[in-house]
Design a protein around this motif. Structure first.
Motif, PDB file in Angstrom:
ATOM      1  N   ASP A  40       0.823  -1.217   0.000  1.00  0.00           N
ATOM      2  CA  ASP A  40       0.000   0.000   0.000  1.00  0.00           C
ATOM      3  C   ASP A  40       0.855   1.265   0.000  1.00  0.00           C
ATOM      4  O   ASP A  40       0.314   2.373   0.041  1.00  0.00           O
ATOM      5  N   PHE A  41       2.187   1.099  -0.027  1.00  0.00           N
ATOM      6  CA  PHE A  41       3.173   2.179  -0.180  1.00  0.00           C
ATOM      7  C   PHE A  41       3.240   3.127   1.025  1.00  0.00           C
ATOM      8  O   PHE A  41       3.925   4.150   0.954  1.00  0.00           O
ATOM      9  N   GLU A  42       2.559   2.779   2.094  1.00  0.00           N
ATOM     10  CA  GLU A  42       2.560   3.671   3.262  1.00  0.00           C
ATOM     11  C   GLU A  42       3.877   3.641   4.022  1.00  0.00           C
ATOM     12  O   GLU A  42       4.202   4.588   4.739  1.00  0.00           O
ATOM     13  N   ASP A  43       4.629   2.546   3.893  1.00  0.00           N
ATOM     14  CA  ASP A  43       5.887   2.428   4.632  1.00  0.00           C
ATOM     15  C   ASP A  43       7.080   2.998   3.882  1.00  0.00           C
ATOM     16  O   ASP A  43       8.219   2.904   4.366  1.00  0.00           O
ATOM     17  N   TRP A  44       6.831   3.577   2.703  1.00  0.00           N
ATOM     18  CA  TRP A  44       7.923   4.116   1.888  1.00  0.00           C
ATOM     19  C   TRP A  44       7.810   5.633   1.808  1.00  0.00           C
ATOM     20  O   TRP A  44       6.730   6.181   1.634  1.00  0.00           O
ATOM     21  N   GLY A  45       8.952   6.287   1.922  1.00  0.00           N
ATOM     22  CA  GLY A  45       8.964   7.743   1.849  1.00  0.00           C
ATOM     23  C   GLY A  45       8.734   8.230   0.429  1.00  0.00           C
ATOM     24  O   GLY A  45       8.992   7.523  -0.549  1.00  0.00           O
ATOM     25  N   THR A  46       8.273   9.451   0.314  1.00  0.00           N
ATOM     26  CA  THR A  46       8.068  10.030  -1.013  1.00  0.00           C
ATOM     27  C   THR A  46       9.410  10.141  -1.735  1.00  0.00           C
ATOM     28  O   THR A  46      10.450  10.417  -1.136  1.00  0.00           O
ATOM     29  N   GLY A  47       9.363   9.855  -3.032  1.00  0.00           N
ATOM     30  CA  GLY A  47      10.578   9.899  -3.833  1.00  0.00           C
ATOM     31  C   GLY A  47      11.349   8.601  -3.857  1.00  0.00           C
ATOM     32  O   GLY A  47      12.363   8.499  -4.561  1.00  0.00           O
ATOM     33  N   THR A  48      10.896   7.587  -3.110  1.00  0.00           N
ATOM     34  CA  THR A  48      11.601   6.309  -3.073  1.00  0.00           C
ATOM     35  C   THR A  48      10.926   5.287  -3.990  1.00  0.00           C
ATOM     36  O   THR A  48       9.800   5.474  -4.440  1.00  0.00           O
ATOM     37  N   VAL A  49      11.648   4.200  -4.219  1.00  0.00           N
ATOM     38  CA  VAL A  49      11.120   3.062  -4.956  1.00  0.00           C
ATOM     39  C   VAL A  49      11.159   1.865  -4.017  1.00  0.00           C
ATOM     40  O   VAL A  49      12.204   1.569  -3.442  1.00  0.00           O
ATOM     41  N   PRO A  50      10.050   1.165  -3.813  1.00  0.00           N
ATOM     42  CA  PRO A  50      10.038   0.045  -2.863  1.00  0.00           C
ATOM     43  C   PRO A  50      11.056  -1.026  -3.217  1.00  0.00           C
ATOM     44  O   PRO A  50      11.369  -1.263  -4.389  1.00  0.00           O
ATOM     45  N   ASP A  51      11.567  -1.686  -2.188  1.00  0.00           N
ATOM     46  CA  ASP A  51      12.496  -2.795  -2.379  1.00  0.00           C
ATOM     47  C   ASP A  51      11.842  -3.876  -3.235  1.00  0.00           C
ATOM     48  O   ASP A  51      10.659  -4.181  -3.085  1.00  0.00           O
ATOM     49  N   GLY A  52      12.641  -4.463  -4.120  1.00  0.00           N
ATOM     50  CA  GLY A  52      12.148  -5.522  -4.976  1.00  0.00           C
ATOM     51  C   GLY A  52      11.563  -5.041  -6.285  1.00  0.00           C
ATOM     52  O   GLY A  52      11.321  -5.850  -7.188  1.00  0.00           O
ATOM     53  N   PHE A  53      11.294  -3.736  -6.411  1.00  0.00           N
ATOM     54  CA  PHE A  53      10.782  -3.191  -7.663  1.00  0.00           C
ATOM     55  C   PHE A  53      11.949  -3.028  -8.638  1.00  0.00           C
ATOM     56  O   PHE A  53      12.930  -2.343  -8.331  1.00  0.00           O
ATOM     57  N   VAL A  54      11.825  -3.636  -9.799  1.00  0.00           N
ATOM     58  CA  VAL A  54      12.842  -3.522 -10.845  1.00  0.00           C
ATOM     59  C   VAL A  54      12.269  -2.628 -11.935  1.00  0.00           C
ATOM     60  O   VAL A  54      11.224  -2.924 -12.512  1.00  0.00           O
ATOM     61  N   LEU A  55      12.971  -1.512 -12.210  1.00  0.00           N
ATOM     62  CA  LEU A  55      12.464  -0.531 -13.165  1.00  0.00           C
ATOM     63  C   LEU A  55      13.066  -0.766 -14.545  1.00  0.00           C
ATOM     64  O   LEU A  55      14.223  -1.130 -14.686  1.00  0.00           O
ATOM     65  N   ALA A  56      12.235  -0.550 -15.553  1.00  0.00           N
ATOM     66  CA  ALA A  56      12.683  -0.651 -16.941  1.00  0.00           C
ATOM     67  C   ALA A  56      12.060   0.494 -17.721  1.00  0.00           C
ATOM     68  O   ALA A  56      11.060   1.076 -17.330  1.00  0.00           O
ATOM     69  N   GLY A  57      12.688   0.824 -18.857  1.00  0.00           N
ATOM     70  CA  GLY A  57      12.171   1.925 -19.654  1.00  0.00           C
ATOM     71  C   GLY A  57      12.344   3.249 -18.930  1.00  0.00           C
ATOM     72  O   GLY A  57      13.400   3.522 -18.344  1.00  0.00           O
ATOM     73  N   ASN A  58      11.327   4.065 -18.922  1.00  0.00           N
ATOM     74  CA  ASN A  58      11.378   5.370 -18.268  1.00  0.00           C
ATOM     75  C   ASN A  58      11.438   5.183 -16.753  1.00  0.00           C
ATOM     76  O   ASN A  58      10.559   4.551 -16.162  1.00  0.00           O
ATOM     77  N   SER A  59      12.467   5.716 -16.138  1.00  0.00           N
ATOM     78  CA  SER A  59      12.664   5.534 -14.692  1.00  0.00           C
ATOM     79  C   SER A  59      11.970   6.599 -13.861  1.00  0.00           C
ATOM     80  O   SER A  59      12.194   6.675 -12.642  1.00  0.00           O
TER      81      SER A  59
END
Length: 320
Positions: A40-59
């Motif tokens: 639910d993204f509540e434990d992550w600060g703004t501007g961060t990417v949650p652990d385990g998320f792998v980004l591709a294309g536009n970051s």
């Protein structure tokens, strides 16, 4: 009192002018569900990417507090507006040996600004991927839901709901892979609407779809309250409680049965009473772990004498 466990049918007998009734105890068991992934993204600060998320294309992707379906945070993904550079996120969930055949995928989606670019008729998507790679072209994938720019939500070529731009819409997808039939069924619930079912052929790499994939095409989109759970199919058990024996020719014959759903999700149970060709059915939706009482009845029993009757469930009739 005899206990009658259910496989696919239970038998009673008509003797003389009446029914010899048989009663049984209702049996229930707790259904099990297993959370594979929740965020639910509540434990992550703004501007961060949650652990385990792998980004591709536009970051251009991050947790934000601009909009949220619940709480105060959501995950923003910005594809190139009117361009041709998608924002893609992949999250490995399980190995191919652990992947369940039935899952419930839920969450919320919001479409923000953007214009169509080279990805015609696409604005956002949730689906599966064979690999959680940072290269946009690695592996192969398939959709669970496609959010179109015109407000349609589709899967397997079927429109399963609609949404409004700049507004959150909740979604649930019951994913069922029937390996025997070679088909995949998606039962989709969009917002408060009734479920819509779409069926497609299985892919050759269906069992290798081990990563959850989110995508923004030529728009900025937001996801929130994501969840993937493994669930069991409905598993019904029937117990005969009573009959209105004895009955005479021309009278009404009824059989009261308890139907329990010991599986991991709700489903419709259909019970049929058959007296050598005279039939009646009764059906109801039964939630996981719940029991309902059904009473099929024959309004005009035509003959007397010793006769066999059959109670079947899920409309599966065996030899009597």
């Amino acid at each position: 009192m005899n206990e009658l466990p259910f496989n696919r049918r239970d038998l009673l007998k008509l003797s003389g002018a009446g029914v010899i009734g048989t009663s049984a105890l209702a049996q229930t068991s707790a259904a099990e569900e297993s959370d594979i992934f929740t965020e639910d993204f509540e434990d992550w600060g703004t501007g961060t990417v949650p652990d385990g998320f792998v980004l591709a294309g536009n970051s251009d992707q991050q947790v934000v507090d601009d909009y949220s379906s619940t709480g105060s945070h959501s995950y923003r993904m910005s594809g190139s507006h009117g361009g041709c550079w998608r924002a893609i996120m992949r999250r490995e969930l399980f190995s191919d040996t652990e992947r369940p055949d039935s899952m419930l995928i839920s969450g919320a989606f919001r479409r923000g600004d953007g214009t169509e670019g080279c990805h015609d008729d696409q604005s956002g998507r949730i689906g599966w991927r064979t690999v959680a790679s940072s290269s946009w072209s690695d592996g192969s994938g398939t959709e669970l839901l496609q959010f179109r720019p015109d407000g349609d939500i589709t899967v397997a070529g079927e429109t399963v709901g609609t949404y409004e731009p700049e507004e959150w819409v909740s979604f649930e997808v019951e994913y069922h892979w029937d390996q025997d039939a070679g088909e995949v069924e998606h039962v989709c619930r969009i917002g408060d609407s009734q479920p819509v079912t779409a069926v497609r052929d299985e892919r050759g790499d269906e069992g290798e779809m081990t990563a959850l994939a989110l995508r923004s095409d030529d728009y900025t989109v937001f996801f929130d309250d994501l969840s993937v759970r493994s669930v069991d199919d409905p598993e019904f058990e029937i117990d005969i409680l009573s009959t209105n024996s004895p009955v005479e020719a021309g009278d009404e014959l009824s059989v009261e049965v308890d139907v329990s759903n010991n599986g991991g999700e709700s489903g419709e149970a259909l019970v049929e009473l058959d007296v050598e060709g005279q039939t009646d059915t009764d059906s109801t939706e039964i939630g996981e772990g719940e029991t309902e009482t059904l009473t099929p009845e024959i309004t005009d029993v035509s003959d007397t004498g010793e006769r066999e009757i059959t109670i079947t469930l899920e409309n599966e009739v065996g030899d009597t």
